[in-house]
Every structure is written in C-alpha cells, then in structure tokens.
Design a protein around this motif. Structure first.
Motif, PDB file in Angstrom:
ATOM      1  N   GLN A  55       0.810  -1.214   0.000  1.00 25.27           N
ATOM      2  CA  GLN A  55       0.000   0.000   0.000  1.00 25.27           C
ATOM      3  C   GLN A  55       0.848   1.271   0.000  1.00 25.27           C
ATOM      4  O   GLN A  55       0.537   2.217  -0.711  1.00 25.27           O
ATOM      5  N   CYS A  91      -3.204  13.772   2.526  1.00 28.84           N
ATOM      6  CA  CYS A  91      -4.469  13.292   1.971  1.00 28.84           C
ATOM      7  C   CYS A  91      -4.572  11.770   2.019  1.00 28.84           C
ATOM      8  O   CYS A  91      -5.672  11.225   2.078  1.00 28.84           O
ATOM      9  N   MET A  92      -3.443  11.091   2.006  1.00 24.11           N
ATOM     10  CA  MET A  92      -3.459   9.633   2.084  1.00 24.11           C
ATOM     11  C   MET A  92      -3.774   9.159   3.497  1.00 24.11           C
ATOM     12  O   MET A  92      -4.528   8.206   3.684  1.00 24.11           O
ATOM     13  N   PRO A  95      -8.123  10.895   4.751  1.00 22.38           N
ATOM     14  CA  PRO A  95      -8.898  10.999   3.511  1.00 22.38           C
ATOM     15  C   PRO A  95      -9.922  12.136   3.507  1.00 22.38           C
ATOM     16  O   PRO A  95     -10.200  12.716   2.462  1.00 22.38           O
ATOM     17  N   SER A  96     -10.474  12.487   4.648  1.00 22.04           N
ATOM     18  CA  SER A  96     -11.467  13.559   4.663  1.00 22.04           C
ATOM     19  C   SER A  96     -10.823  14.926   4.450  1.00 22.04           C
ATOM     20  O   SER A  96     -11.522  15.901   4.171  1.00 22.04           O
ATOM     21  N   THR A  97      -9.514  15.015   4.571  1.00 19.45           N
ATOM     22  CA  THR A  97      -8.818  16.283   4.372  1.00 19.45           C
ATOM     23  C   THR A  97      -9.002  16.777   2.946  1.00 19.45           C
ATOM     24  O   THR A  97      -9.164  17.977   2.720  1.00 19.45           O
ATOM     25  N   TRP A  98      -8.977  15.870   1.975  1.00 21.95           N
ATOM     26  CA  TRP A  98      -9.107  16.270   0.578  1.00 21.95           C
ATOM     27  C   TRP A  98     -10.459  16.912   0.322  1.00 21.95           C
ATOM     28  O   TRP A  98     -10.542  17.952  -0.324  1.00 21.95           O
ATOM     29  N   SER A  99     -11.534  16.323   0.836  1.00 23.75           N
ATOM     30  CA  SER A  99     -12.869  16.914   0.602  1.00 23.75           C
ATOM     31  C   SER A  99     -12.984  18.264   1.315  1.00 23.75           C
ATOM     32  O   SER A  99     -13.596  19.186   0.783  1.00 23.75           O
TER      33      SER A  99
END
Length: 106
Positions: A55, A91-92, A95-99
């Motif tokens: 991953q 962001c990886m 994940p909610s950081t990107w939105s």
C-alpha cells in the motif's frame, strides 16, 4: 574548494530510492505468488507486513525519486516538490482532508 554536497545528496537519495524500489518489487512478487499458490497462511504477520508495503511503498518510491530529481534544482522547484509530496501524504493518511480542502477552494 569544490562543493559537491548536492551531488552527494543525489547519490544518497539514489541509493535509498533504489533500495525502496527493490523492496517494493519483492513484496509485489511475493504477494502475486502467494495469490496463485498460498504459502503465507502460516505467517499472517509476514502477510500483513507485505500488504502494508504494497500500500505505501509506491508512494515512498515516487517521493524519493522526486526528491532525488530536485536535489540539484532551484530552491523554488524543491519547495514545490516537497509541498506536493506533503499534500499527497496528508491526503493519504487523512482521507477527509481532501474533501475539506476542495470545499475551501470552491
């Protein structure tokens, strides 16, 4: 006196990225072989480690190669590369950081 610190830094990152790429390829090969002929059933810890490597290792390899590429470039290009790598890592892992980030822009 010649300042070859940039050259040395590039060689160090070259060695580290080569080692990371080899580890990534070995992990992928072992997981592909295990998918066809399961042999890691007795070692779930090794399997879990290989899945984590699968991953995150491509990100590590790409980041190291990017850092190696900008090692002897202008400071502006280095900062842009470092910010891009940091943005991808944040962001990886969150994940909610990107939105939230996209929401701020629009």
């Amino acid at each position: 006196m010649v300042d070859n610190s940039k050259s040395v830094r590039k060689q160090v990152f070259d060695f580290i990225s080569c080692f990371a790429a080899i580890i990534t390829i070995i992990a992928y090969v072992i997981l592909c072989i295990n998918a066809q002929w399961p042999f890691l059933g007795d070692a779930p810890t090794v399997y879990n480690i290989l899945v984590v490597i699968e991953q995150y290792a491509p990100l590590v390899v790409v980041a190291l190669v990017g850092i190696e590429f900008v090692a002897d470039k202008n400071i502006v290009f280095r900062i842009i590369c470092y910010v891009a790598i940091a943005l991808v890592v944040v962001c990886m892992f969150f994940p909610s950081t990107w939105s939230n980030f996209v929401g701020l822009i629009s």
